[in-house]
Design an enzyme around this catalytic site. Structure first.
Site, mmCIF file in Angstrom:
data_model
loop_
_atom_site.group_PDB
_atom_site.id
_atom_site.type_symbol
_atom_site.label_atom_id
_atom_site.label_comp_id
_atom_site.label_asym_id
_atom_site.label_seq_id
_atom_site.Cartn_x
_atom_site.Cartn_y
_atom_site.Cartn_z
ATOM 1 N N HIS A 169 -73.101 -28.080 -68.981
ATOM 2 C CA HIS A 169 -73.266 -27.075 -67.937
ATOM 3 C C HIS A 169 -72.477 -25.830 -68.329
ATOM 4 C CE1 HIS A 169 -74.416 -30.024 -64.467
ATOM 5 N NE2 HIS A 169 -75.035 -30.314 -65.596
ATOM 6 N N GLU A 201 -70.177 -24.059 -66.849
ATOM 7 C CA GLU A 201 -68.733 -24.109 -66.619
ATOM 8 C C GLU A 201 -68.035 -24.987 -67.662
ATOM 9 O OE1 GLU A 201 -70.887 -23.696 -62.649
ATOM 10 O OE2 GLU A 201 -71.127 -24.879 -64.472
ATOM 11 N N CYS A 215 -71.126 -27.846 -59.709
ATOM 12 C CA CYS A 215 -71.445 -29.215 -59.305
ATOM 13 C C CYS A 215 -70.155 -30.041 -59.361
ATOM 14 C CB CYS A 215 -72.509 -29.802 -60.222
ATOM 15 S SG CYS A 215 -71.906 -30.233 -61.879
ATOM 16 N N CYS A 265 -68.608 -30.234 -62.904
ATOM 17 C CA CYS A 265 -67.980 -28.990 -63.352
ATOM 18 C C CYS A 265 -66.681 -28.735 -62.606
ATOM 19 C CB CYS A 265 -68.945 -27.826 -63.181
ATOM 20 S SG CYS A 265 -70.373 -27.946 -64.285
#
Length: 166
Positions: free
Chosen positions: A59, A61, A89, A92
């Protein structure tokens, strides 16, 4: 741009995260971007690379955190701020917590992401459920003490004189 210098810097980094997300879409990537800014002002960018890398943990991040840690030679990002194009999320957010990030600022929220087809609600629901009844789709997580020495790794850790605390 109005506001204090600090507010303007936050807005600039957040705008950069959004721009990274838009650019990622143009390159057939996911619509997420992140900028991690260290306490001393160094910036590290990340975009969603899940499909490109075949890595469900890639992801935006996490990618920004990985880049910062690799470049800085540390896993401790105390004092850093993570700017994300969208509300992180749970994975993250947990990554930011483990990295000791001081603040997370985001543009769109989880409901905006859900409206675009990225519904993380099942993950938020999973972590908010009682651990004894927690279940999501096909995954079940059960703690069992069937190993002959389940505490052996922690015993070895406590005895290791050269361990790196984190």
């Amino acid at each position: 741009m109005r506001g204090s210098p600090g507010e303007r810097r936050h807005a600039e980094h957040l705008e950069r995260a959004v721009a990274l997300a838009v650019a990622s879409v143009a390159q057939a990537g996911g619509p997420f971007g992140a900028v991690l800014v260290t306490a001393d002002g160094r910036a590290f960018e990340g975009t969603n690379r899940v499909a490109e890398d075949n890595d469900p943990t890639a992801h935006a991040e996490v990618t920004a955190i990985r880049r910062a840690c690799a470049d800085l030679g540390t896993f401790d990002l105390t004092g850093a701020t993570l700017y994300s194009s969208c509300e992180p999320c749970p994975m993250c957010l947990a990554s930011a917590l483990w990295a000791r990030v001081e603040a997370v600022r985001f543009a769109a929220d989880r409901h905006d992401a859900a409206a675009a087809g990225f519904d993380d609600a099942v993950f938020y629901d999973y972590f908010s459920a009682d651990a004894a009844t927690r279940r999501s789709g096909s995954i079940m997580v059960v703690g069992q003490a069937r190993a002959s020495r389940p505490l052996a790794p922690f015993d070895a850790w406590r005895e290791l004189g050269t361990r790196v605390e984190y």
